[in-house]
Design a protein around this motif. Structure first.
Motif, mmCIF file in Angstrom:
data_model
loop_
_atom_site.group_PDB
_atom_site.id
_atom_site.type_symbol
_atom_site.label_atom_id
_atom_site.label_comp_id
_atom_site.label_asym_id
_atom_site.label_seq_id
_atom_site.Cartn_x
_atom_site.Cartn_y
_atom_site.Cartn_z
ATOM 1 N N PHE A 1 -4.038 -26.145 3.465
ATOM 2 C CA PHE A 1 -3.803 -24.708 3.582
ATOM 3 C C PHE A 1 -2.607 -24.397 4.488
ATOM 4 O O PHE A 1 -1.843 -23.470 4.218
ATOM 5 C CB PHE A 1 -5.065 -24.000 4.081
ATOM 6 C CG PHE A 1 -6.170 -23.997 3.067
ATOM 7 C CD1 PHE A 1 -6.139 -23.117 2.000
ATOM 8 C CD2 PHE A 1 -7.226 -24.883 3.161
ATOM 9 C CE1 PHE A 1 -7.150 -23.103 1.045
ATOM 10 C CE2 PHE A 1 -8.244 -24.888 2.217
ATOM 11 C CZ PHE A 1 -8.209 -24.000 1.160
ATOM 12 N N GLN A 2 -2.438 -25.190 5.551
ATOM 13 C CA GLN A 2 -1.290 -24.979 6.432
ATOM 14 C C GLN A 2 0.017 -25.192 5.688
ATOM 15 O O GLN A 2 0.975 -24.425 5.859
ATOM 16 C CB GLN A 2 -1.379 -25.918 7.629
ATOM 17 C CG GLN A 2 -2.422 -25.498 8.643
ATOM 18 C CD GLN A 2 -2.702 -26.581 9.679
ATOM 19 O OE1 GLN A 2 -2.509 -27.774 9.428
ATOM 20 N NE2 GLN A 2 -3.159 -26.174 10.848
ATOM 21 N N MET B 1 0.553 -22.423 2.818
ATOM 22 C CA MET B 1 0.834 -21.086 3.335
ATOM 23 C C MET B 1 1.900 -21.096 4.427
ATOM 24 O O MET B 1 2.204 -20.055 5.001
ATOM 25 C CB MET B 1 -0.451 -20.461 3.885
ATOM 26 C CG MET B 1 -1.488 -20.192 2.826
ATOM 27 S SD MET B 1 -2.974 -19.425 3.534
ATOM 28 C CE MET B 1 -3.907 -19.039 2.055
ATOM 29 N N GLY C 1 5.953 -23.398 2.254
ATOM 30 C CA GLY C 1 4.856 -23.405 1.291
ATOM 31 C C GLY C 1 5.209 -22.818 -0.065
ATOM 32 O O GLY C 1 6.351 -22.434 -0.329
ATOM 33 N N GLN D 1 -0.867 -17.933 -2.174
ATOM 34 C CA GLN D 1 -1.708 -16.889 -1.597
ATOM 35 C C GLN D 1 -2.267 -15.980 -2.692
ATOM 36 O O GLN D 1 -3.431 -15.581 -2.655
ATOM 37 C CB GLN D 1 -0.927 -16.082 -0.568
ATOM 38 C CG GLN D 1 -1.789 -15.099 0.209
ATOM 39 C CD GLN D 1 -1.032 -14.484 1.376
ATOM 40 O OE1 GLN D 1 -0.194 -15.126 2.005
ATOM 41 N NE2 GLN D 1 -1.318 -13.224 1.659
ATOM 42 N N ILE E 1 -8.327 -14.009 3.476
ATOM 43 C CA ILE E 1 -7.051 -14.732 3.521
ATOM 44 C C ILE E 1 -6.333 -14.449 4.831
ATOM 45 O O ILE E 1 -5.803 -15.354 5.477
ATOM 46 C CB ILE E 1 -6.166 -14.346 2.311
ATOM 47 C CG1 ILE E 1 -6.776 -14.903 1.024
ATOM 48 C CG2 ILE E 1 -4.744 -14.872 2.495
ATOM 49 C CD1 ILE E 1 -6.139 -14.377 -0.233
ATOM 50 N N MET F 1 -5.429 -17.306 7.506
ATOM 51 C CA MET F 1 -4.041 -17.573 7.899
ATOM 52 C C MET F 1 -3.862 -17.428 9.407
ATOM 53 O O MET F 1 -3.200 -18.253 10.037
ATOM 54 C CB MET F 1 -3.101 -16.631 7.154
ATOM 55 C CG MET F 1 -2.955 -16.948 5.686
ATOM 56 S SD MET F 1 -1.803 -15.830 4.842
ATOM 57 C CE MET F 1 -0.248 -16.316 5.616
ATOM 58 N N GLU G 1 -2.611 -20.426 11.770
ATOM 59 C CA GLU G 1 -1.370 -20.238 12.523
ATOM 60 C C GLU G 1 -1.591 -20.295 14.029
ATOM 61 O O GLU G 1 -0.679 -20.642 14.780
ATOM 62 C CB GLU G 1 -0.727 -18.906 12.135
ATOM 63 C CG GLU G 1 -0.139 -18.914 10.732
ATOM 64 C CD GLU G 1 0.244 -17.524 10.240
ATOM 65 O OE1 GLU G 1 0.037 -16.544 11.002
ATOM 66 O OE2 GLU G 1 0.736 -17.415 9.102
#
Length: 198
Positions: free
Chosen positions: A107-108, A111, A115, A120, A161, A165, A169
């Motif tokens: 996911f890192q 997104m 990415g 998304q 989402i 995120m 982050e």
């Protein structure tokens, strides 16, 4: 899914998925070639083409498999999982944030700054479709709802989402359970009331 595949096939596909993620993280998907992927995975081009048509096919199947796993893992088991009270986090949110934690690198990268821009949107669409289907079974009568079902599914998808995120982050400075507790509070005391599930 790939549970019954020959272990050698699973290993090759895993190597290619890892190579794909590493290369996206380093230089972005557009700059990647099949040779980059095969060199990084330490396999030959013929082996690559036994599994995938091209780099786009590898990307599409990697995303599709990940999102299918996510939905299967997080899926609500019953209506009560939507409306749990007493300050306890929803099992849905616990499973969601535990899954994100276990697959954080995927996911890192997807997104992140290099990415895949469409990822998304794909996640949001998957959540919206799944939530709509679940609600059709668990809450088929929307006459008491204060918002249309599509408003609700878009709201929940965007919220989850956004929280996911933010968590990634921030270096996942909170535990999955803490994230689940806060997501449950926001969901249960906000949009869930709005559609009349309580």
């Amino acid at each position: 899914m790939e549970k019954r595949l020959d272990p050698r096939i699973k290993r090759t596909r895993s190597l290619l998925k890892t190579a794909l993620l590493n290369l996206i993280d380093e230089k972005g998907f557009d700059a990647i070639t099949v040779r980059d992927l095969t060199d990084r995975a330490e396999i030959n081009r013929a082996t690559f083409y036994q599994h995938y048509l091209d780099k786009f096919d590898l990307l599409d199947k990697s995303i599709e498999n990940e999102l299918q796993d996510l939905v299967t893992t997080v899926a609500p088991r019953n209506r009560e999982e939507f409306t749990i009270a007493g300050g306890e986090p929803s099992p849905i949110h616990i499973r969601l944030f535990e899954y994100i934690s276990e697959h954080a690198y995927f996911f890192q990268v997807m997104m992140g700054k290099n990415g895949v821009p469409s990822f998304q949107h794909q996640v949001a669409s998957q959540i919206q479709d799944f939530m709509s289907e679940v609600l059709d079974h668990m809450h088929p009568d929307f006459k008491d709802a204060h918002v249309p079902k599509d408003f609700f599914t878009h709201y929940v998808a965007a919220a989850m989402i956004g929280l996911g995120m933010y968590w990634l982050e921030s270096g996942m400075k909170y535990s999955p359970r803490y994230m689940a507790e806060k997501a449950s509070y926001l969901t249960i005391w906000g949009p869930v009331n709005a559609i009349g599930l309580r």
